[in-house]
Design a protein around this motif. Structure first.
Motif, PDB file in Angstrom:
ATOM      1  N   ILE A  59       0.846  -1.215   0.000  1.00 17.68           N
ATOM      2  CA  ILE A  59       0.000   0.000   0.000  1.00 17.68           C
ATOM      3  C   ILE A  59       0.871   1.252   0.000  1.00 17.68           C
ATOM      4  N   MET A  60       1.924   1.262   0.784  1.00 17.28           N
ATOM      5  CA  MET A  60       2.788   2.444   0.894  1.00 17.28           C
ATOM      6  C   MET A  60       3.902   2.455  -0.147  1.00 17.28           C
ATOM      7  N   ASN A  79       9.371  -7.053  -5.385  1.00 17.72           N
ATOM      8  CA  ASN A  79       8.350  -7.362  -4.385  1.00 17.72           C
ATOM      9  C   ASN A  79       8.157  -8.864  -4.361  1.00 17.72           C
ATOM     10  N   ARG A  80       7.863  -9.406  -3.168  1.00 21.12           N
ATOM     11  CA  ARG A  80       7.650 -10.853  -3.039  1.00 21.12           C
ATOM     12  C   ARG A  80       6.593 -11.320  -4.037  1.00 21.12           C
ATOM     13  N   THR A  81       5.500 -10.588  -4.133  1.00 22.28           N
ATOM     14  CA  THR A  81       4.477 -10.872  -5.139  1.00 22.28           C
ATOM     15  C   THR A  81       4.780  -9.985  -6.341  1.00 22.28           C
ATOM     16  N   LYS A  84       2.646  -7.046  -8.224  1.00 24.60           N
ATOM     17  CA  LYS A  84       2.419  -5.705  -7.656  1.00 24.60           C
ATOM     18  C   LYS A  84       3.402  -4.679  -8.204  1.00 24.60           C
ATOM     19  N   LEU A 113       8.619  -2.735   4.246  1.00 23.46           N
ATOM     20  CA  LEU A 113       8.079  -4.072   4.495  1.00 23.46           C
ATOM     21  C   LEU A 113       7.065  -4.073   5.632  1.00 23.46           C
ATOM     22  N   ALA A 114       6.338  -5.193   5.722  1.00 22.45           N
ATOM     23  CA  ALA A 114       5.190  -5.282   6.624  1.00 22.45           C
ATOM     24  C   ALA A 114       5.537  -5.166   8.102  1.00 22.45           C
ATOM     25  N   SER A 172      -0.331   8.182   5.780  1.00 22.81           N
ATOM     26  CA  SER A 172      -0.876   6.938   5.258  1.00 22.81           C
ATOM     27  C   SER A 172      -0.878   6.912   3.726  1.00 22.81           C
ATOM     28  N   ALA A 279      -6.574   1.850   4.152  1.00 28.35           N
ATOM     29  CA  ALA A 279      -5.415   2.723   3.949  1.00 28.35           C
ATOM     30  C   ALA A 279      -4.283   2.204   4.845  1.00 28.35           C
ATOM     31  N   HIS A 284      -1.528  -4.138  10.918  1.00 31.82           N
ATOM     32  CA  HIS A 284      -0.310  -3.346  11.160  1.00 31.82           C
ATOM     33  C   HIS A 284      -0.484  -2.433  12.379  1.00 31.82           C
ATOM     34  N   LYS A 287       0.080  -4.615  15.285  1.00 30.61           N
ATOM     35  CA  LYS A 287       1.534  -4.867  15.394  1.00 30.61           C
ATOM     36  C   LYS A 287       2.225  -3.679  16.076  1.00 30.61           C
TER      37      LYS A 287
HETATM   38  N1  LIG Z   1      -0.504   1.747   5.250  1.00 27.04           N
HETATM   39  C1  LIG Z   1      -0.184   2.783   6.022  1.00 27.04           C
HETATM   40  O1  LIG Z   1      -0.987   3.716   6.209  1.00 27.04           O
HETATM   41  C2  LIG Z   1       1.151   2.876   6.685  1.00 27.04           C
HETATM   42  C3  LIG Z   1       1.956   1.778   6.878  1.00 27.04           C
HETATM   43  N2  LIG Z   1       3.161   1.936   7.526  1.00 27.04           N
HETATM   44  C4  LIG Z   1       4.043   0.808   7.748  1.00 27.04           C
HETATM   45  O2  LIG Z   1       4.689   0.585   6.505  1.00 27.04           O
HETATM   46  C5  LIG Z   1       4.935  -0.809   6.311  1.00 27.04           C
HETATM   47  C6  LIG Z   1       4.243  -1.262   5.034  1.00 27.04           C
HETATM   48  O3  LIG Z   1       2.868  -0.981   5.170  1.00 27.04           O
HETATM   49  P1  LIG Z   1       1.835  -1.208   3.976  1.00 27.04           P
HETATM   50  O4  LIG Z   1       2.427  -0.824   2.694  1.00 27.04           O
HETATM   51  O5  LIG Z   1       0.579  -0.573   4.426  1.00 27.04           O
HETATM   52  O6  LIG Z   1       1.654  -2.777   4.081  1.00 27.04           O
HETATM   53  P2  LIG Z   1       1.243  -3.862   2.995  1.00 27.04           P
HETATM   54  O7  LIG Z   1       0.735  -4.993   3.812  1.00 27.04           O
HETATM   55  O8  LIG Z   1       0.382  -3.277   1.945  1.00 27.04           O
HETATM   56  O9  LIG Z   1       2.650  -4.232   2.319  1.00 27.04           O
HETATM   57  C7  LIG Z   1       3.563  -5.013   3.000  1.00 27.04           C
HETATM   58  C8  LIG Z   1       4.731  -5.324   2.111  1.00 27.04           C
HETATM   59  O10 LIG Z   1       5.595  -6.240   2.794  1.00 27.04           O
HETATM   60  C9  LIG Z   1       5.797  -7.371   1.937  1.00 27.04           C
HETATM   61  N3  LIG Z   1       6.001  -8.572   2.743  1.00 27.04           N
HETATM   62  C10 LIG Z   1       5.240  -9.038   3.740  1.00 27.04           C
HETATM   63  N4  LIG Z   1       5.771 -10.160   4.264  1.00 27.04           N
HETATM   64  C11 LIG Z   1       6.898 -10.418   3.551  1.00 27.04           C
HETATM   65  C12 LIG Z   1       7.902 -11.411   3.627  1.00 27.04           C
HETATM   66  N5  LIG Z   1       7.840 -12.399   4.559  1.00 27.04           N
HETATM   67  N6  LIG Z   1       8.919 -11.358   2.764  1.00 27.04           N
HETATM   68  C13 LIG Z   1       8.998 -10.365   1.858  1.00 27.04           C
HETATM   69  N7  LIG Z   1       8.092  -9.384   1.725  1.00 27.04           N
HETATM   70  C14 LIG Z   1       7.051  -9.405   2.587  1.00 27.04           C
HETATM   71  C15 LIG Z   1       4.557  -7.466   1.095  1.00 27.04           C
HETATM   72  O11 LIG Z   1       4.787  -8.273  -0.024  1.00 27.04           O
HETATM   73  P3  LIG Z   1       3.568  -8.993  -0.788  1.00 27.04           P
HETATM   74  O12 LIG Z   1       2.985  -7.961  -1.686  1.00 27.04           O
HETATM   75  O13 LIG Z   1       4.185 -10.120  -1.494  1.00 27.04           O
HETATM   76  O14 LIG Z   1       2.596  -9.433   0.284  1.00 27.04           O
HETATM   77  C16 LIG Z   1       4.349  -5.996   0.785  1.00 27.04           C
HETATM   78  O15 LIG Z   1       5.223  -5.559  -0.205  1.00 27.04           O
HETATM   79  C17 LIG Z   1       4.426  -1.488   7.590  1.00 27.04           C
HETATM   80  O16 LIG Z   1       5.511  -1.633   8.465  1.00 27.04           O
HETATM   81  C18 LIG Z   1       3.411  -0.502   8.127  1.00 27.04           C
HETATM   82  O17 LIG Z   1       3.251  -0.637   9.526  1.00 27.04           O
HETATM   83  C19 LIG Z   1       3.613   3.170   7.923  1.00 27.04           C
HETATM   84  C20 LIG Z   1       2.876   4.273   7.717  1.00 27.04           C
HETATM   85  C21 LIG Z   1       1.554   4.226   7.129  1.00 27.04           C
END
Ligand SMILES: NC(=O)C1=CN([C@@H]2O[C@H](COP(=O)(O)OP(=O)(O)OC[C@H]3O[C@@H](n4cnc5c(N)ncnc54)[C@H](OP(=O)(O)O)[C@@H]3O)[C@@H](O)[C@H]2O)C=CC1
Ligand SMILES: O=CCCC(=O)O
Length: 336
Positions: A59-60, A79-81, A84, A113-114, A172, A279, A284, A287
């Motif tokens: 998402i970010m 990206n793992r997937t 995207k 990352l997540a 976000s 969003a 998360h 977490k």
């Molecule tokens: N969304 C938000 O509003 C905000 C989020 N954040 C933080 O930013 C980070 C990302 O958030 P967001 O983009 O929303 O999350 P998403 O869940 O949309 O994305 C997570 C990402 O991490 C990857 N991922 C997850 N597990 C693994 C793994 N085991 N190995 C490799 N890649 C992995 C996913 O890959 P795949 O696509 O393959 O699943 C994806 O690219 C988090 O730490 C979140 O707390 C911070 C500020 C705002």
């Protein structure tokens, strides 16, 4: 292109130090030096050197990498997937099939990352970025993780001769799309200065907070507050409805008073309709509460409100709401 020097960026200003005598009766802690800077609206690729990598297109990560590409940066993504990455490849991004290959081909590599586990795997797991790093390169982690994880990643990255900066973000999906994020950075100061032009493309301000761990701590404190605010707002919406008030009017009243927050105005109307477009995923937010409670535990700081709030998000997760927006926590307060 210039070599990392950005002529548009105004000189750094230092925040006024907090008087320790003023805060001592209430709190006893070390006041950390920090600096902040608003970003340069003219920031563009001409101001920065080189090829950049981006790992983690969620998402970010997607809008952040998109903004780098739209500003003319040479971006290599992974990206793992893989699918995207498609919208970025369409915009001109190069794709590599592992974090290692991205880091090997880029001067600086960003990661979003997540959670702690994925941040560690991507940084120094099998085919992780560390395998492609070395002297002169930089690794910048935007993921929200705890300080211990960030220090571990920092150690493993620095062991390759590369530099490390932690840089979790406040803001976000929409601020990411609009290039309005707030960066909470800590670690290698020269790397911070080197990547400032990129941060200014993706964000509206940036803070340098000193040693690795301080950026993570700042981010967790902010999100601990945010999670509790959302839980409290949820209680208010449901209570107002139960006593015969229109919750939409509550949203409007709140928006005009001292407790007004963009979060309430933006998410309130859809929460009233039990609609939670994602969003910030609820999983998360939970977490971050879990990690913030660990941080509080590490310094024996009571955080009873955050502890109760965390339980509420855990209930919401048990209802299958992990991938909904965190505003779906209101569902955990509805009688089933
Ligand atoms: N969304 C938000 O509003 C905000 C989020 N954040 C933080 O930013 C980070 C990302 O958030 P967001 O983009 O929303 O999350 P998403 O869940 O949309 O994305 C997570 C990402 O991490 C990857 N991922 C997850 N597990 C693994 C793994 N085991 N190995 C490799 N890649 C992995 C996913 O890959 P795949 O696509 O393959 O699943 C994806 O690219 C988090 O730490 C979140 O707390 C911070 C500020 C705002
Ligand atoms: O970590 C997510 C933060 C979301 C926000 O700041 O709006």
């Amino acid at each position: 292109m210039c070599s990392g020097f950005c002529p548009h960026v105004p000189s750094l200003f230092r925040a006024k130090p907090i008087s320790s005598s003023r805060i001592k009766p209430l709190l006893s802690f070390t006041v950390k030096a920090f600096s902040s800077q608003t970003s340069n609206p003219q920031a563009k690729a001409d101001d920065v050197a080189s090829n950049v990598g981006f790992l983690g297109i969620g998402i970010m990560g997607l809008p952040m990498a998109q903004n780098l590409l739209k500003s003319g940066c040479n971006v290599t993504v992974w990206n793992r997937t893989k699918s995207k990455c498609d919208p970025l490849i369409t915009l001109g991004a190069k794709y590599e099939s592992s974090p290692e290959e991205v880091a090997a081909g880029c001067d600086v590599t960003f990661a979003m990352l997540a959670d702690p586990g994925s941040a560690v795997d991507v940084a120094f797991g099998k085919h992780g970025a560390a395998n492609g790093l070395g002297p002169g390169k930089g690794y910048i982690d935007f993921s929200t993780v705890d300080g211990s994880t960030s220090k571990l990643i920092s150690d493993r990255i620095k062991a390759t001769g590369a530099s490390f900066l932690e840089a979790p973000v406040s803001g976000s999906k929409k601020p990411a799309e609009d290039g309005q994020l707030i960066f909470l950075t800590a670690g290698d100061k020269p790397l911070y200065e080197r990547v400032a032009p990129y941060l200014d493309i993706m964000g509206k301000s940036r803070f340098f907070l000193g040693d690795v761990g301080n950026g993570a701590a700042m981010k967790l404190v902010v999100n601990m507050i945010m999670g509790s605010m959302m839980a409290s707002f949820s209680e208010g919406l449901l209570l107002s409805e139960k006593v015969g008030l229109d919750p939409n009017v509550l949203v409007e009243v709140v928006s005009q008073g001292a407790i007004s927050a963009p979060m309430y105005s933006v998410k309130g109307p859809s929460m009233v309709q039990s609609h939670y477009p994602t969003a910030f995923p609820l999983k998360h937010q939970q977490k971050d509460l879990r990690l913030a409670l660990g941080l509080a535990e590490s310094v024996s700081q009571p955080t009873p409100i955050a502890a109760a709030t965390n339980e509420l998000y855990k209930v919401a997760k048990s209802y299958g709401l992990s991938d909904h927006d965190f505003s779906a926590v209101i569902e955990a307060l509805k009688a089933k």
